[in-house]
Design a protein around this motif. Structure first.
Motif, PDB file in Angstrom:
ATOM      1  N   LYS A 131     -85.667  55.871  40.226  1.00  0.00           N
ATOM      2  CA  LYS A 131     -87.006  56.450  40.057  1.00  0.00           C
ATOM      3  C   LYS A 131     -87.681  56.066  38.738  1.00  0.00           C
ATOM      4  CE  LYS A 131     -87.147  60.965  39.408  1.00  0.00           C
ATOM      5  NZ  LYS A 131     -86.862  62.422  39.487  1.00  0.00           N
ATOM      6  N   THR A 132     -86.949  55.490  37.777  1.00  0.00           N
ATOM      7  CA  THR A 132     -87.567  55.080  36.512  1.00  0.00           C
ATOM      8  C   THR A 132     -87.689  53.562  36.485  1.00  0.00           C
ATOM      9  OG1 THR A 132     -86.671  56.986  35.316  1.00  0.00           O
ATOM     10  CG2 THR A 132     -87.399  55.104  33.995  1.00  0.00           C
ATOM     11  N   SER A 177     -92.307  52.300  30.458  1.00  0.00           N
ATOM     12  CA  SER A 177     -91.624  52.881  31.615  1.00  0.00           C
ATOM     13  C   SER A 177     -92.486  53.917  32.327  1.00  0.00           C
ATOM     14  CB  SER A 177     -90.313  53.544  31.174  1.00  0.00           C
ATOM     15  OG  SER A 177     -89.432  52.603  30.612  1.00  0.00           O
ATOM     16  N   THR A 207     -91.664  57.046  35.287  1.00  0.00           N
ATOM     17  CA  THR A 207     -90.718  57.744  36.166  1.00  0.00           C
ATOM     18  C   THR A 207     -91.482  58.341  37.339  1.00  0.00           C
ATOM     19  OG1 THR A 207     -89.222  58.239  34.329  1.00  0.00           O
ATOM     20  CG2 THR A 207     -89.004  59.570  36.322  1.00  0.00           C
ATOM     21  N   TYR A 261     -87.342  59.116  44.562  1.00  0.00           N
ATOM     22  CA  TYR A 261     -86.436  57.969  44.455  1.00  0.00           C
ATOM     23  C   TYR A 261     -86.837  56.903  45.456  1.00  0.00           C
ATOM     24  CZ  TYR A 261     -83.332  60.924  41.666  1.00  0.00           C
ATOM     25  OH  TYR A 261     -82.807  61.724  40.691  1.00  0.00           O
ATOM     26  N   SER A 308     -82.188  55.541  36.634  1.00  0.00           N
ATOM     27  CA  SER A 308     -82.190  56.935  37.114  1.00  0.00           C
ATOM     28  C   SER A 308     -81.898  56.960  38.605  1.00  0.00           C
ATOM     29  CB  SER A 308     -83.531  57.620  36.820  1.00  0.00           C
ATOM     30  OG  SER A 308     -83.834  57.596  35.455  1.00  0.00           O
TER      31      SER A 308
END
Length: 348
Positions: free
Chosen positions: A280-281, A297, A299, A303, A336
């Protein structure tokens, strides 16, 4: 029962494999990483290190320091092949192995058939040299931090043991950069207030570590006192999937950079789908012509391993960047994770 931990580190691995395969390269400054000025040094032989060449150095700087060096492209298939042979030898010592990279690993031999760490280390070194023709450095201690520190003590072809009765005296004269967990920024921060050696840091009160080094401060406090309770993990969790590339020529054209991001997104999506993992990141990394690195980045609130999700996020990140200099390197990564454990229902 006190643990016996080994840290094994293959000496100048890529360059050593090249010298193994080509006798004419032995004793010469070999730099692996590319023949183009725009490449980066992956590994160099100890002969090249005498000139000041080191890994992660741009090739054009290495060429200035070592103009007579032999510059080679990486042959990853060959390095993986040799690494596999070495790890097979390590598995004859113990099944409790934590690989750190293609050329480095921790071993827990506490309950192995060897009487002590030195016996196991000599067994590994002898077999690697006789069967493969390479040298390897081994550190021995009762925890991971000290074992890794010991493996670097007498490189190349070194062997070193650090016992409890040597602590803290053996650590006090070392520069603080030797402490696992202290990054470059933390080292600079401590240097700025006059702390250069472990001895300087050792004398500071416990609350200083928390206030100055944050949540990892107490780990550093323990570590320089010989305490490290980390276990040797047989399976290491992968922290990220990534791709990056050094460009043939600098560019500040976003459309050109997006072409690379699109290709990388597709490659990473295939890897995630293959490993049944979602992340997810998403991080975009780029390096400008003056070698300054930048990371951005985002997030997501879900997912994913979907190509479009990854690429569209990268595109959004790049769109928000003001590119004023030429870009020499571009890359992306995803982290992540969660494992996708949903199984397809069977009809019968």
């Amino acid at each position: 029962m006190e643990k016996v931990i080994l840290h094994v580190d293959m000496d100048a691995f890529f360059a050593s494999v090249e010298q193994l395969d080509n006798k004419k390269l032995r004793g010469k400054p070999v730099i692996v990483g590319g023949v183009s000025e725009r490449g980066v040094v992956s590994t160099c032989s100890y002969e090249a290190r005498k000139y000041g060449v080191h890994s992660a150095m741009p090739i054009f700087i290495a060429q200035k320091l070592c103009p007579n060096g032999i510059y080679l492209r990486t042959r990853m298939f060959r390095y993986k092949e040799v690494s596999g042979q070495i790890f097979n030898i390590l598995r004859d010592v113990t099944e409790i192995i934590e690989p750190l990279s293609i050329d480095e690993a921790y071993l827990d031999i506490t309950n192995s058939n060897f009487d002590n760490g030195m016996e196991a280390a000599k067994y590994i070194k002898n077999r690697v040299f006789k069967e493969i023709g390479l040298t390897i450095s081994v550190g021995i201690s009762y925890n991971k931090f000290l074992a890794k520190l010991a493996s670097d003590w007498n490189k190349p072809n070194g062997i070193k043991i650090i016992t409890k009765n040597m602590i803290p005296e053996i650590l006090l004269p070392l520069p603080i950069s030797k402490i696992h967990g202290l990054g470059k920024k933390s080292v600079e921060k401590l240097n700025n207030i006059g702390i250069f050696l472990v001895k300087d840091l050792y004398e500071m009160p416990k609350n200083f570590y928390i206030e100055y080094l944050g949540k990892y401060g107490l780990e550093i406090y323990d570590r320089i006192r010989g305490i490290d309770n980390r276990e040797v993990k047989i399976e290491r969790d992968r922290k990220s999937y990534g791709r990056e590339r050094t460009l043939k020529s600098d560019t500040n054209e976003k459309e050109e950079l997006l072409m690379y991001l699109e290709n990388f997104s597709g490659e990473i999506s295939k890897s995630l789908l293959r490993d049944n993992v979602e992340g997810k990141t998403i991080t975009v990394k780029y390096k400008t012509s003056d070698f300054q690195s930048h990371t951005r980045s985002k997030t997501l609130n879900y997912y994913t391993n979907n190509f479009k999700d990854i690429y569209n996020t990268c595109r959004e990140i790049l769109d928000n960047e003001e590119i004023t200099q030429g870009i020499r390197l571009i890359g992306i990564s995803i982290s992540s994770f969660k494992e996708n454990t949903i199984e397809q229902l069977k009809l019968f």
